[in-house]
Design an enzyme around this catalytic site. Structure first.
Site, short mmCIF file in Angstrom:
data_model
loop_
_atom_site.label_atom_id
_atom_site.label_comp_id
_atom_site.label_asym_id
_atom_site.label_seq_id
_atom_site.Cartn_x
_atom_site.Cartn_y
_atom_site.Cartn_z
N GLY A 28 0.93 -1.14 0.13
CA GLY A 28 0.02 -0.03 -0.03
C GLY A 28 0.83 1.27 -0.02
N ASN A 29 0.16 2.24 0.29
CA ASN A 29 0.93 3.53 0.34
C ASN A 29 0.46 4.39 1.51
OD1 ASN A 29 -0.95 5.71 -0.91
ND2 ASN A 29 -0.76 3.99 -2.54
N ARG A 30 0.90 5.56 1.61
CA ARG A 30 0.63 6.63 2.67
C ARG A 30 -0.56 7.41 2.53
NH1 ARG A 30 6.01 8.32 4.07
NH2 ARG A 30 5.23 10.16 3.96
N ALA A 96 -4.24 7.76 -4.92
CA ALA A 96 -2.67 7.28 -5.18
C ALA A 96 -2.74 5.91 -5.45
CB ALA A 96 -1.74 7.54 -3.77
#
Ligand code: CTP
Length: 237
Positions: A28-30, A96
């Site tokens: 995943g990402n932030r 994102a």
């Protein structure tokens, strides 16, 4: 903007994607989804009919009028876009989206990888560029807006490259430092190849809430112009 026919319809995507590895792990990402959520709230208050496609681990909009549909992975979002894109006037792609995900053979959705001695390698494949895909399927009366988070020293150049590559109408360019920050300094750049020769800067560094308001104010007349122009073209055809 009072009847169902004339109310502009905004489709927003926000938040991260989670690309599964097994039943409990993901890549995943932030991204928090806060900006997309704020955009949805401001647009709804400004009279748009808003659908927000919202990723995992993200905030919820406050406005009860916003339709929220959840996604987890890039593939989920791709399917939702296919379904929702035809029903919007403007798409704002703030999600994102992961650029890579595990190849299907590496994914075990029903199990959990066991720890083994030594290194572990997970093969990844590139994800499709969803915005570029939307551009191929969009009608000419629809306005497509992307985001580009880039290092400050090549902000404009990279953002313009993305405008062309994805063949979209507008891109919001903001410096890398604004990720996870409470405030933002950004530029809205139009694609001359799609009839939008413009560069508009935010009035300095502003809060994400003020930015959401600012962006909706910029996009609203552009969406109206596009719809009017296309309606005029079809009348004269
Ligand atoms: N985007 C998308 N599909 C992807 C990746 C990104 O639709 N697989 C969208 C994002 O939502 C954003 C825009 O494309 O609106 C730019 O995303 P960004 O991650 O900055 O660019 P990339 O296309 O991934 O290019 P690069 O990794 O070279 O920066």
């Amino acid at each position: 903007m009072t009847t169902a026919d004339t109310t502009p319809r905004l489709l927003i995507t926000a938040g991260p994607t989670y690309e599964p590895i097994d039943a409990v792990r993901f890549i995943g990402n932030r991204s928090s989804g806060r900006l997309g959520s704020a955009l949805a709230d401001h647009a709804a208050r400004a009279g748009w009919q808003v659908t927000l496609l919202l990723g995992p681990n993200a905030v919820r909009p406050e406005d009860k009028g916003v339709e929220v549909v959840r996604f987890q992975s890039c593939r989920d979002l791709e399917l939702l876009l296919q379904d929702h894109l035809p029903r919007c006037d403007t798409l704002v792609m703030a999600a994102a989206v992961a650029d890579y995900r595990p190849v299907p053979e590496e994914i075990d959705l029903d199990g959990k990888r066991k720890r083994k001695p030594g290194e572990m390698t997970i093969r990844l494949e590139g994800t499709p560029d969803l915005l570029a895909g939307c551009s191929k399927n969009a009608r000419e009366d629809q306005l497509l807006v992307g985001f580009a988070l880039e290092p400050r020293d090549r902000l404009i150049e990279s953002a313009q490259g993305k405008l062309q590559r994805k063949n979209i109408d507008l891109i919001v360019a903001n410096p890398l430092e604004t990720m996870d920050a409470d405030s933002i300094e950004a530029m809205l750049i139009g694609n001359p190849a799609r009839g939008l020769r413009l560069t508009i800067e935010t009035p300095g560094i502003i809060t994400k809430t003020d930015f959401a308001n600012w962006l909706i104010e910029q996009i609203t007349p552009l969406c109206q112009q596009r719809r009017t122009l296309c309606a005029g073209n079809s009348t004269h055809a």
